[in-house]
Design a protein around this motif. Sequence first.
Motif, PDB file in Angstrom:
ATOM      1  N   TYR A  65      36.564  46.607  47.412  1.00 52.12           N
ATOM      2  CA  TYR A  65      37.613  47.623  47.532  1.00 52.12           C
ATOM      3  C   TYR A  65      38.983  46.965  47.384  1.00 52.12           C
ATOM      4  O   TYR A  65      39.284  45.975  48.040  1.00 52.12           O
ATOM      5  CB  TYR A  65      37.499  48.310  48.885  1.00 52.12           C
ATOM      6  CG  TYR A  65      38.543  49.369  49.154  1.00 52.12           C
ATOM      7  CD1 TYR A  65      38.712  50.447  48.282  1.00 52.12           C
ATOM      8  CD2 TYR A  65      39.349  49.300  50.278  1.00 52.12           C
ATOM      9  CE1 TYR A  65      39.658  51.422  48.522  1.00 52.12           C
ATOM     10  CE2 TYR A  65      40.302  50.274  50.541  1.00 52.12           C
ATOM     11  CZ  TYR A  65      40.456  51.329  49.663  1.00 52.12           C
ATOM     12  OH  TYR A  65      41.396  52.293  49.905  1.00 52.12           O
ATOM     13  N   HIS A  66      39.832  47.534  46.513  1.00 49.53           N
ATOM     14  CA  HIS A  66      41.132  46.952  46.224  1.00 49.53           C
ATOM     15  C   HIS A  66      42.268  47.631  46.991  1.00 49.53           C
ATOM     16  O   HIS A  66      43.438  47.425  46.665  1.00 49.53           O
ATOM     17  CB  HIS A  66      41.430  47.032  44.723  1.00 49.53           C
ATOM     18  CG  HIS A  66      40.606  46.099  43.900  1.00 49.53           C
ATOM     19  ND1 HIS A  66      41.019  45.646  42.661  1.00 49.53           N
ATOM     20  CD2 HIS A  66      39.399  45.533  44.112  1.00 49.53           C
ATOM     21  CE1 HIS A  66      40.095  44.843  42.144  1.00 49.53           C
ATOM     22  NE2 HIS A  66      39.100  44.772  43.003  1.00 49.53           N
ATOM     23  N   GLY A  67      41.933  48.424  47.975  1.00 53.12           N
ATOM     24  CA  GLY A  67      42.945  49.146  48.726  1.00 53.12           C
ATOM     25  C   GLY A  67      43.703  48.274  49.710  1.00 53.12           C
ATOM     26  O   GLY A  67      43.397  47.089  49.912  1.00 53.12           O
ATOM     27  N   LEU A  68      44.713  48.886  50.339  1.00 55.88           N
ATOM     28  CA  LEU A  68      45.621  48.152  51.206  1.00 55.88           C
ATOM     29  C   LEU A  68      45.243  48.287  52.679  1.00 55.88           C
ATOM     30  O   LEU A  68      44.546  49.217  53.084  1.00 55.88           O
ATOM     31  CB  LEU A  68      47.047  48.662  51.021  1.00 55.88           C
ATOM     32  CG  LEU A  68      47.635  48.582  49.616  1.00 55.88           C
ATOM     33  CD1 LEU A  68      49.036  49.181  49.621  1.00 55.88           C
ATOM     34  CD2 LEU A  68      47.681  47.153  49.120  1.00 55.88           C
ATOM     35  N   ALA A 103      42.639  42.213  32.566  1.00 53.93           N
ATOM     36  CA  ALA A 103      42.916  43.353  33.440  1.00 53.93           C
ATOM     37  C   ALA A 103      41.692  44.257  33.562  1.00 53.93           C
ATOM     38  O   ALA A 103      41.391  44.786  34.643  1.00 53.93           O
ATOM     39  CB  ALA A 103      44.112  44.140  32.914  1.00 53.93           C
ATOM     40  N   ALA A 104      40.981  44.422  32.464  1.00 54.05           N
ATOM     41  CA  ALA A 104      39.758  45.231  32.487  1.00 54.05           C
ATOM     42  C   ALA A 104      38.688  44.567  33.359  1.00 54.05           C
ATOM     43  O   ALA A 104      37.967  45.249  34.110  1.00 54.05           O
ATOM     44  CB  ALA A 104      39.232  45.427  31.068  1.00 54.05           C
ATOM     45  N   GLU A 105      38.580  43.241  33.283  1.00 51.58           N
ATOM     46  CA  GLU A 105      37.637  42.514  34.129  1.00 51.58           C
ATOM     47  C   GLU A 105      37.982  42.691  35.603  1.00 51.58           C
ATOM     48  O   GLU A 105      37.103  42.879  36.448  1.00 51.58           O
ATOM     49  CB  GLU A 105      37.637  41.026  33.779  1.00 51.58           C
ATOM     50  CG  GLU A 105      36.970  40.686  32.460  1.00 51.58           C
ATOM     51  CD  GLU A 105      36.969  39.191  32.197  1.00 51.58           C
ATOM     52  OE1 GLU A 105      36.860  38.420  33.167  1.00 51.58           O
ATOM     53  OE2 GLU A 105      37.094  38.795  31.026  1.00 51.58           O
ATOM     54  N   LEU A 106      39.277  42.631  35.909  1.00 54.09           N
ATOM     55  CA  LEU A 106      39.716  42.808  37.283  1.00 54.09           C
ATOM     56  C   LEU A 106      39.393  44.219  37.769  1.00 54.09           C
ATOM     57  O   LEU A 106      38.910  44.400  38.893  1.00 54.09           O
ATOM     58  CB  LEU A 106      41.218  42.547  37.386  1.00 54.09           C
ATOM     59  CG  LEU A 106      41.843  42.702  38.768  1.00 54.09           C
ATOM     60  CD1 LEU A 106      41.232  41.715  39.756  1.00 54.09           C
ATOM     61  CD2 LEU A 106      43.354  42.516  38.696  1.00 54.09           C
ATOM     62  N   GLU A 107      39.647  45.204  36.933  1.00 53.87           N
ATOM     63  CA  GLU A 107      39.354  46.583  37.316  1.00 53.87           C
ATOM     64  C   GLU A 107      37.876  46.779  37.604  1.00 53.87           C
ATOM     65  O   GLU A 107      37.491  47.495  38.542  1.00 53.87           O
ATOM     66  CB  GLU A 107      39.805  47.538  36.210  1.00 53.87           C
ATOM     67  CG  GLU A 107      39.646  49.000  36.583  1.00 53.87           C
ATOM     68  CD  GLU A 107      40.125  49.921  35.484  1.00 53.87           C
ATOM     69  OE1 GLU A 107      41.035  50.720  35.745  1.00 53.87           O
ATOM     70  OE2 GLU A 107      39.590  49.834  34.358  1.00 53.87           O
ATOM     71  N   GLU A 108      37.012  46.125  36.829  1.00 55.44           N
ATOM     72  CA  GLU A 108      35.566  46.252  37.015  1.00 55.44           C
ATOM     73  C   GLU A 108      35.107  45.746  38.377  1.00 55.44           C
ATOM     74  O   GLU A 108      34.099  46.198  38.911  1.00 55.44           O
ATOM     75  CB  GLU A 108      34.829  45.496  35.905  1.00 55.44           C
ATOM     76  CG  GLU A 108      34.855  46.178  34.549  1.00 55.44           C
ATOM     77  CD  GLU A 108      34.139  47.521  34.577  1.00 55.44           C
ATOM     78  OE1 GLU A 108      33.030  47.592  35.155  1.00 55.44           O
ATOM     79  OE2 GLU A 108      34.699  48.493  34.033  1.00 55.44           O
ATOM     80  N   THR A 109      35.841  44.806  38.953  1.00 56.23           N
ATOM     81  CA  THR A 109      35.425  44.254  40.250  1.00 56.23           C
ATOM     82  C   THR A 109      35.558  45.284  41.367  1.00 56.23           C
ATOM     83  O   THR A 109      35.033  45.073  42.473  1.00 56.23           O
ATOM     84  CB  THR A 109      36.240  42.995  40.625  1.00 56.23           C
ATOM     85  OG1 THR A 109      37.625  43.339  40.823  1.00 56.23           O
ATOM     86  CG2 THR A 109      36.124  41.938  39.548  1.00 56.23           C
TER      87      THR A 109
END
Length: 218
Positions: free
Chosen positions: A28-31, A17-23
């Motif tokens: 941009y992880h928005g919708l 989860a931390a690795e994913l957050e770092e990306t």
Amino acid sequence: MDRDEFVLHWNSFCNLAAELEETQRYVYHGLQKNGENLIHAGVYSDVFRQIIIGACSEFETMCKILCKEVGYEVKNILDISECILSQYPQIIQTKVYTQFWCSKPLESWKISKDGGKQKVSGIDWWKAYSSIKHDEIEAFKKANLGNAVAALAAVYIIDLYILKRSSGNLHLIEEFPPRYFRCEYTAHYLCTSEGELPDFGNKTTAEVLYEKYGELYN
């Protein structure tokens, strides 16, 4: 599952989860404007490939443990699906939150028939995982943000179910919340939920009305 064993697996999930957050530093992880789909869900990379492989491997391991907890030995994803969907039919309603959205990553998980044979459907991130393992070059585009988020969210749910079943509560996760993901079933998440995982005590509207009004409701 005892606490020490769960902690080892929980740490694996938290690291992913931390690795994913770092990306988020790069993607941009928005919708999208519809508020449902990630704008860059199709962005693929080797980092997302590693997250998907790690998440799906952990999903399979933890599902087998959950099945064993209820007395079933399972060998593959079809066995896993048959066991979990029959023992915990409401698991598909479990919600997971990120900074941007609320989702039910297992909502479409089911067993269907194809030419008389049973198959697992509704978890596209698992199909992506299988493709990546067997044909890395051709399937590399499936190693994308959307599948990485969905796969890890699914692991989160299975971990919640195992901890709730084995310890009766989610206190350990409340003490060590993960990065990136949240849920409404732990004390540190403020919401109007009843606070119970699906399959673990949530009452239906009919049950609530019956308790309140008894025979009048009938």
